[in-house]
Design a protein around this motif. Structure first.
Motif, PDB file in Angstrom:
ATOM      1  N   ALA A 120       3.202  14.931  21.309  1.00 20.08           N
ATOM      2  CA  ALA A 120       2.897  14.708  19.892  1.00 20.08           C
ATOM      3  C   ALA A 120       3.457  13.369  19.430  1.00 20.08           C
ATOM      4  N   GLU A 121       2.703  12.764  18.398  1.00 12.44           N
ATOM      5  CA  GLU A 121       3.135  11.477  17.833  1.00 12.44           C
ATOM      6  C   GLU A 121       3.483  11.658  16.369  1.00 12.44           C
ATOM      7  N   LEU A 122       4.536  11.001  15.927  1.00 12.57           N
ATOM      8  CA  LEU A 122       4.957  11.077  14.524  1.00 12.57           C
ATOM      9  C   LEU A 122       3.888  10.506  13.599  1.00 12.57           C
ATOM     10  N   PRO A 123       3.710  11.090  12.394  1.00 12.74           N
ATOM     11  CA  PRO A 123       2.796  10.492  11.408  1.00 12.74           C
ATOM     12  C   PRO A 123       3.310   9.131  10.950  1.00 12.74           C
ATOM     13  N   VAL A 124       2.358   8.215  10.740  1.00 16.03           N
ATOM     14  CA  VAL A 124       2.709   6.886  10.229  1.00 16.03           C
ATOM     15  C   VAL A 124       1.723   6.541   9.119  1.00 16.03           C
ATOM     16  N   ILE A 125       2.228   6.347   7.885  1.00 14.83           N
ATOM     17  CA  ILE A 125       1.393   5.991   6.732  1.00 14.83           C
ATOM     18  C   ILE A 125       1.372   4.478   6.588  1.00 14.83           C
ATOM     19  N   ASP A 126       0.168   3.902   6.444  1.00 20.34           N
ATOM     20  CA  ASP A 126       0.072   2.464   6.180  1.00 20.34           C
ATOM     21  C   ASP A 126       0.662   2.181   4.810  1.00 20.34           C
ATOM     22  N   GLU A 127       1.659   1.341   4.774  1.00 23.05           N
ATOM     23  CA  GLU A 127       2.348   1.061   3.515  1.00 23.05           C
ATOM     24  C   GLU A 127       1.647  -0.062   2.763  1.00 23.05           C
ATOM     25  N   ILE A 128       1.223   0.260   1.531  1.00 24.83           N
ATOM     26  CA  ILE A 128       0.587  -0.713   0.641  1.00 24.83           C
ATOM     27  C   ILE A 128       1.443  -0.790  -0.617  1.00 24.83           C
ATOM     28  N   THR A 129       1.916  -1.975  -0.921  1.00 30.31           N
ATOM     29  CA  THR A 129       2.841  -2.138  -2.044  1.00 30.31           C
ATOM     30  C   THR A 129       2.150  -2.504  -3.354  1.00 30.31           C
ATOM     31  N   ASP A 130       0.911  -3.006  -3.294  1.00 31.34           N
ATOM     32  CA  ASP A 130       0.232  -3.406  -4.532  1.00 31.34           C
ATOM     33  C   ASP A 130      -0.069  -2.180  -5.390  1.00 31.34           C
ATOM     34  N   PRO A 131       0.179  -2.261  -6.706  1.00 32.68           N
ATOM     35  CA  PRO A 131      -0.127  -1.120  -7.584  1.00 32.68           C
ATOM     36  C   PRO A 131      -1.641  -0.957  -7.771  1.00 32.68           C
ATOM     37  N   ILE A 132      -2.022   0.231  -8.153  1.00 28.09           N
ATOM     38  CA  ILE A 132      -3.426   0.535  -8.457  1.00 28.09           C
ATOM     39  C   ILE A 132      -3.607   0.425  -9.962  1.00 28.09           C
ATOM     40  N   ARG A 133      -4.562  -0.407 -10.411  1.00 29.00           N
ATOM     41  CA  ARG A 133      -4.802  -0.619 -11.836  1.00 29.00           C
ATOM     42  C   ARG A 133      -6.131   0.024 -12.237  1.00 29.00           C
ATOM     43  N   VAL A 134      -6.137   0.691 -13.385  1.00 30.29           N
ATOM     44  CA  VAL A 134      -7.346   1.333 -13.889  1.00 30.29           C
ATOM     45  C   VAL A 134      -7.286   1.341 -15.411  1.00 30.29           C
ATOM     46  N   VAL A 135      -8.461   1.265 -16.046  1.00 29.89           N
ATOM     47  CA  VAL A 135      -8.549   1.287 -17.507  1.00 29.89           C
ATOM     48  C   VAL A 135      -8.620   2.736 -17.981  1.00 29.89           C
ATOM     49  N   ARG A 204       3.074   5.146  -4.125  1.00 34.35           N
ATOM     50  CA  ARG A 204       2.147   4.210  -4.759  1.00 34.35           C
ATOM     51  C   ARG A 204       2.355   4.244  -6.275  1.00 34.35           C
ATOM     52  N   THR A 205       2.078   3.103  -6.935  1.00 31.97           N
ATOM     53  CA  THR A 205       2.227   2.987  -8.390  1.00 31.97           C
ATOM     54  C   THR A 205       0.847   2.912  -9.031  1.00 31.97           C
ATOM     55  N   LEU A 206       0.629   3.745 -10.070  1.00 29.46           N
ATOM     56  CA  LEU A 206      -0.626   3.741 -10.822  1.00 29.46           C
ATOM     57  C   LEU A 206      -0.381   3.135 -12.194  1.00 29.46           C
ATOM     58  N   LEU A 207      -1.064   2.011 -12.473  1.00 29.86           N
ATOM     59  CA  LEU A 207      -0.974   1.345 -13.773  1.00 29.86           C
ATOM     60  C   LEU A 207      -2.234   1.653 -14.570  1.00 29.86           C
ATOM     61  N   VAL A 208      -2.072   2.092 -15.813  1.00 30.05           N
ATOM     62  CA  VAL A 208      -3.190   2.449 -16.690  1.00 30.05           C
ATOM     63  C   VAL A 208      -3.183   1.506 -17.886  1.00 30.05           C
ATOM     64  N   GLU A 209      -4.306   0.825 -18.093  1.00 32.66           N
ATOM     65  CA  GLU A 209      -4.444  -0.038 -19.267  1.00 32.66           C
ATOM     66  C   GLU A 209      -4.966   0.804 -20.430  1.00 32.66           C
ATOM     67  N   PHE A 210      -4.224   0.784 -21.554  1.00 31.98           N
ATOM     68  CA  PHE A 210      -4.583   1.638 -22.683  1.00 31.98           C
ATOM     69  C   PHE A 210      -4.290   0.932 -24.001  1.00 31.98           C
ATOM     70  N   VAL A 211      -4.954   1.393 -25.054  1.00 34.65           N
ATOM     71  CA  VAL A 211      -4.675   0.899 -26.404  1.00 34.65           C
ATOM     72  C   VAL A 211      -3.249   1.302 -26.762  1.00 34.65           C
ATOM     73  N   PRO A 212      -2.465   0.423 -27.401  1.00 31.87           N
ATOM     74  CA  PRO A 212      -1.066   0.750 -27.684  1.00 31.87           C
ATOM     75  C   PRO A 212      -0.904   2.085 -28.398  1.00 31.87           C
ATOM     76  N   SER A 213       0.142   2.806 -28.013  1.00 29.76           N
ATOM     77  CA  SER A 213       0.535   4.046 -28.681  1.00 29.76           C
ATOM     78  C   SER A 213       1.675   3.709 -29.638  1.00 29.76           C
ATOM     79  N   VAL A 214       1.458   4.013 -30.928  1.00 28.48           N
ATOM     80  CA  VAL A 214       2.381   3.538 -31.965  1.00 28.48           C
ATOM     81  C   VAL A 214       2.959   4.717 -32.748  1.00 28.48           C
ATOM     82  N   THR A 215       4.287   4.675 -32.978  1.00 25.84           N
ATOM     83  CA  THR A 215       4.961   5.603 -33.896  1.00 25.84           C
ATOM     84  C   THR A 215       5.757   4.783 -34.906  1.00 25.84           C
ATOM     85  N   VAL A 216       5.785   5.262 -36.172  1.00 23.09           N
ATOM     86  CA  VAL A 216       6.499   4.541 -37.242  1.00 23.09           C
ATOM     87  C   VAL A 216       7.450   5.504 -37.945  1.00 23.09           C
ATOM     88  N   GLU A 217       8.536   4.939 -38.484  1.00 26.52           N
ATOM     89  CA  GLU A 217       9.504   5.721 -39.267  1.00 26.52           C
ATOM     90  C   GLU A 217      10.211   4.785 -40.234  1.00 26.52           C
TER      91      GLU A 217
END
Length: 709
Positions: A120-135, A204-217
Motif C-alpha cells: 500500500a501507498e500513503l495518500p498524497v494530496i496536491d497542495e494548492i495555496t491559491d485561494p478560490i474566489r467566487v462572487v 483551501r481558502t474560499l473568498l466570497v465577494e459580497f456587498v458590505p454587511s453594515v451594522t450601526v449603533e
C-alpha cells in the motif's frame, strides 16, 4: 465360463478408468488466492482452499515456497493443512505474484489463478495555496487531486465538522460544490484523504465577494451630542466609507479604522454629531455594491415598506404595499430596473393612509426586473428595503385560426377553428366584426376549438374579421392574428341547387350541386308533367337518391313522353327537415319528337365539379363521340329499346331482378318528416303546391333502388 470372466474383467476395467477420469477432473477452487494490497509492516495472509485435496504447494513468481515456520523464498510461513500462507511483517521484498497447486485423487494436480501482493501507498494530496474566489450568489467548486494505493477516500471538513450533501452543498469523490454562495461561506476548508496506508490533509481558502454587511449603533446623548458607530464587513476592500445626514445627504467627517483577515476586511467608522430631529446613514461600498444603513436620533425618516410585485401582463406589473406608520410616512419612492443594469427608474407616490398600489407598464417582455421601495416624511427619505426580483413571462398567441363558409342549421354560416392553446384559462373569446362594425364577442369553454356562426341579414357582400383570445390573465397578449372572410350573399344558400337538366330521347338527366358542410340523409327528385298553359299538374314521378349515395351529383330519369313539358324539383332531407331546391323556368324542358331515345340512363358521377355549373369540362368531346356511338348502337339494340319503351308505358321498370310498379318504389332508405315537403313550381309564372302529391308518394316508399331508370 472363461468368456464370462473376461467380459466381467473388461467391464470392471472400463469402470475404473471412467472413475479415475471423473475423480481426476479439476474443479473450481472454493477460495482462490485474491489480489491484496497490504500496508508496510502489516500482517497479511493469502488463502488457497480446494475441496478434498490431499496435498498443496505455494509458489511466488513461479518459485516453490517450502512449508515450515520460515521460508527461504520469502519472510512468510506456510500452513499446508489450512491452505494458508502468512506474512508477519510485509515489506517491499514480499511483493510478487502468488499461486498454489493442490493434489487430488490419483495424483491429479490442479493449479489456482495467480494473485498479486502489492504494498500500500500513503495518500498524497496536491497542495494548492491559491485561494478560490467566487462572487456572492454564484457557485463555488473546491477540487482535489490525490494519489495513493488503495484509492484514498476524501472528506471535506469545516469548523471541525465533516460536510455532507445538503440543499446547497454537494460532496463528490474529488470535489466540493457550494451553490448560491453567501458571505457566511467564506473561510477555510480542510481536505482529508485516507486509505489503509495512512492519512494526508490539506487546507483551501474560499473568498466570497459580497456587498458590505453594515451594522450601526449610537451612544447615549451627552450635552445634545451622540457618537454614531458604523461597522462594515466587506470583501473586496470597501472604497466608500462615510456617514451622511439624511436630510441633505451631506457627508460627515469621521474616524475610520481597518482590520484584515484572510478572507475579509472590517472597517469601523465613528462620528460625533448633534442629536437633532432626523436621521443619519452609514454608507459603505465596494466593487459588488453599496449598502446604506440608517439610524434615527429623535424622530427620523420612516422604515421602508414591504412591497409585493404581481404580474399584470407580459409588459406590466402591479406593485402594492401597506402604509408605514412608525414613524408615519407621507410618500413613497418605488424604484425598478432590469436586473444587472446600473440605473434605477423611480416613481414617487403619496401615501393614501391604507393600502397603496402602483401600476408600472411598458416593461420588456421576458426580462427580469428588480424592484425596491423607500418611505419618506418631513425628516427625509429612509433607506430602501430589500430588492424583489420578478421575471416577466413569454406568452404565446393563439394560432391556426381558419374561417370558411359552412352550413349552420341548414342556413348560410361560417366555420371558425383554431389550434388548442396550452393554458386557455376560462376558455376562448371570439372577437369579430362585420364590415367594420364590432359585434358582441362570443365566449366558449376551454375544451372547445371550433365554432359555427350563423350569417344573418345577408343581403349584400359582408366582410367578416375574426380574432381568438385565451381567457387567462394574459388575455390581450394571447390574441391571434386577424383573419378575414368575405361572404357574398348574392349566392343561394340552399343545400341543394339544380345545375342543369339535359334531354336524351325519352329521358332527362338531372345534375345538381351540394353546399359544403351540409349533412344530407337523402334526396327526392320530382319530375312533373305540365301539359296545359295553365300549369295543371298532370302527373308527378318521384325518384330517390339515398343517403348512402350522398356523393352522387346526377340522375337519369327515363320513361317520359315526347312532346311533353316537364318541370324538375329536388327535395333534400337535411337533419330531419325537408328543403326544396330552386325550380326555375330554365329547368323546364320539352322533349322533341326527333330526339333519339336512350335505353340506358347511366351517366358518370365523376367529372361534375361541386362548385361549377353547366355541362362538365369534358362535355363537348364526350357528347360528340357519344352521339355517334348512340346512332350506331340504336340500330343494333332497336328491339331492346322498343321493349323498354313499351314497358314504361305499361308502368313497369326493370329493377335488375324483377319488374314492379315504379315511381313509388324508388326511394330506398329515405325518411322525410310529414308536412315539410314544399316544392313550388315557378314555371310560366305559376306557383303550384306539390306537398300533397309528394307526401302521398312518401307514404308508399318501399326498399329497392333501380339500376336503370
Amino acid at each position: 465360463m472363461m468368456s464370462l470372466k473376461l467380459e466381467l474383467c473388461l467391464a470392471l476395467t472400463l469402470y475404473l478408468v471412467a472413475f479415475h477420469r471423473a475423480a481426476s477432473q479439476c474443479l473450481e477452487f472454493a477460495v482462490p488466492p485474491m489480489d491484496t494490497v497490504a500496508p508496510m509492516n502489516s500482517m497479511t495472509c493469502l488463502t488457497c482452499d480446494y475441496p478434498d485435496r490431499t496435498d498443496e504447494e505455494w509458489f511466488r513468481d513461479g518459485t516453490s515456497i517450502l512449508p515450515g515456520s520460515e521460508s527461504d523464498s520469502c519472510d512468510c510461513e506456510v500452513f499446508p493443512n489450512e491452505g494458508t500462507i502468512c506474512f508477519n511483517s510485509v515489506s517491499a521484498t514480499d511483493v510478487g505474484e502468488y499461486s498454489c497447486e493442490v493434489q487430488i485423487g490419483f495424483g491429479q494436480i490442479c493449479s489456482s489463478s495467480a494473485a498479486q501482493l502489492t504494498l500500500a501507498e500513503l495518500p498524497v494530496i496536491d497542495e494548492i495555496t491559491d485561494p478560490i474566489r467566487v462572487v456572492e450568489e454564484e457557485t463555488a467548486t473546491i477540487p482535489v487531486s490525490v494519489t495513493g494505493l488503495p484509492d484514498p477516500m476524501v472528506q471535506f471538513i469545516r469548523d471541525g465538522e465533516v460536510l455532507t450533501n445538503g440543499s446547497r452543498i454537494t460532496v463528490g469523490e474529488r470535489e466540493l460544490v457550494i451553490s448560491d454562495v453567501d458571505m457566511e461561506d467564506r473561510g477555510f476548508y480542510s481536505i482529508r484523504a485516507n486509505n489503509s496506508a495512512g492519512v494526508d490533509t490539506h487546507t483551501r481558502t474560499l473568498l466570497v465577494e459580497f456587498v458590505p454587511s453594515v451594522t450601526v449603533e449610537q451612544s447615549d446623548e451627552v450635552n445634545g451630542m451622540v457618537t454614531l458607530t458604523c461597522t462594515a464587513v466587506s470583501y473586496p476592500m470597501p472604497d466608500l466609507n462615510r456617514w451622511e445626514r439624511s436630510s441633505d445627504d451631506m457627508p460627515l467627517i469621521g474616524v475610520e479604522e481597518f482590520t484584515t483577515t484572510d478572507f475579509d476586511f472590517t472597517v469601523v467608522i465613528t462620528v460625533t454629531v448633534p442629536c437633532v430631529s432626523g436621521g443619519y446613514f452609514c454608507v459603505v461600498g465596494n466593487d459588488r455594491g453599496i449598502k446604506r444603513t440608517g439610524i434615527t436620533c429623535g424622530e427620523g425618516p420612516p422604515n421602508p415598506p414591504t412591497i409585493n410585485v404581481a404580474i399584470e401582463s407580459t409588459t406590466s406589473v402591479i406593485v402594492t404595499w401597506d402604509s408605514v406608520t412608525e414613524p408615519t410616512a407621507t410618500n413613497y419612492t418605488i424604484q425598478y430596473r432590469v436586473a444587472g443594469s446600473s440605473a434605477y427608474m423611480s416613481r414617487t407616490i403619496l401615501d393614501n393612509g391604507g393600502s397603496n398600489m402602483e401600476r408600472i407598464g411598458e416593461l420588456r417582455r421576458e426580462a427580469e426586473y428588480e424592484f425596491r421601495a423607500a418611505s419618506a416624511n418631513s425628516a427625509g427619505r429612509g433607506e430602501f428595503g430589500m430588492i424583489t426580483t420578478l421575471k416577466l413571462p413569454a406568452v404565446a398567441v393563439v394560432t391556426g385560426v381558419l374561417v370558411t363558409e359552412n352550413v349552420v342549421n341548414n342556413k348560410r354560416g361560417i366555420s371558425i377553428t383554431w389550434d388548442d392553446y396550452p393554458d386557455p384559462g376560462d376558455g376562448y373569446l371570439i372577437v369579430y366584426s362585420i364590415s367594420g362594425v364590432a359585434q358582441q364577442s362570443i365566449s366558449v369553454g376551454p375544451a372547445v376549438t371550433s365554432f359555427l356562426l350563423e350569417v344573418t341579414d345577408c343581403n349584400s357582400i359582408l366582410k367578416y374579421t375574426f380574432s381568438i383570445r385565451a381567457m387567462n390573465q394574459f388575455e390581450l397578449d394571447t390574441a391571434s392574428n386577424t383573419v378575414e372572410l368575405e361572404v357574398n350573399c348574392a349566392f343561394s344558400s340552399r343545400v341543394v341547387t339544380i345545375r342543369n337538366v339535359v334531354p336524351f330521347g325519352t329521358a332527362l338527366t338531372v345534375m345538381w350541386r351540394m353546399t359544403a358542410g351540409a349533412t344530407v340523409e337523402g334526396l327526392v327528385i320530382s319530375v312533373t308533367e305540365v301539359s296545359s298553359p295553365d300549369g295543371d299538374i298532370m302527373g308527378i314521378r318521384n325518384y330517390t337518391v339515398p343517403g348512402t349515395e350522398s356523393s352522387r351529383r346526377s340522375l337519369c330519369v327515363g320513361g317520359l313522353t315526347l312532346k311533353t313539358t316537364y318541370e324538375v324539383c329536388i327535395v333534400a332531407n337535411v337533419s330531419g327537415r325537408a328543403e326544396e331546391s330552386d325550380c326555375a323556368a330554365m329547368l323546364v324542358r320539352t322533349l322533341e319528337e326527333d330526339t333519339m331515345d336512350v335505353s340506358s340512363c347511366v351517366l358518370p358521377t365523376s367529372g361534375y365539379s361541386q362548385s361549377s355549373g353547366g355541362i362538365p369540362d369534358w362535355s363537348i368531346a364526350v357528347i360528340v363521340v357519344g352521339a355517334l356511338s348512340i346512332v350506331a348502337l340504336v340500330f343494333c339494340f332497336m328491339g331492346i329499346c322498343f321493349a323498354c319503351h313499351n314497358s314504361h308505358k305499361k308502368g313497369e321498370v326493370d329493377y335488375g331482378s324483377k319488374s314492379i310498379e315504379p315511381p313509388t318504389k324508388m326511394m330506398n332508405n329515405v325518411k322525410f318528416p310529414k308536412g315539410n315537403v314544399n316544392c313550388l313550381s315557378r314555371s310560366k309564372g305559376h306557383s303550384t303546391r306539390w306537398s300533397e302529391h309528394i307526401m302521398d308518394t312518401v307514404k308508399e316508399l318501399e326498399s329497392g333502388v333501380p339500376t336503370a331508370v
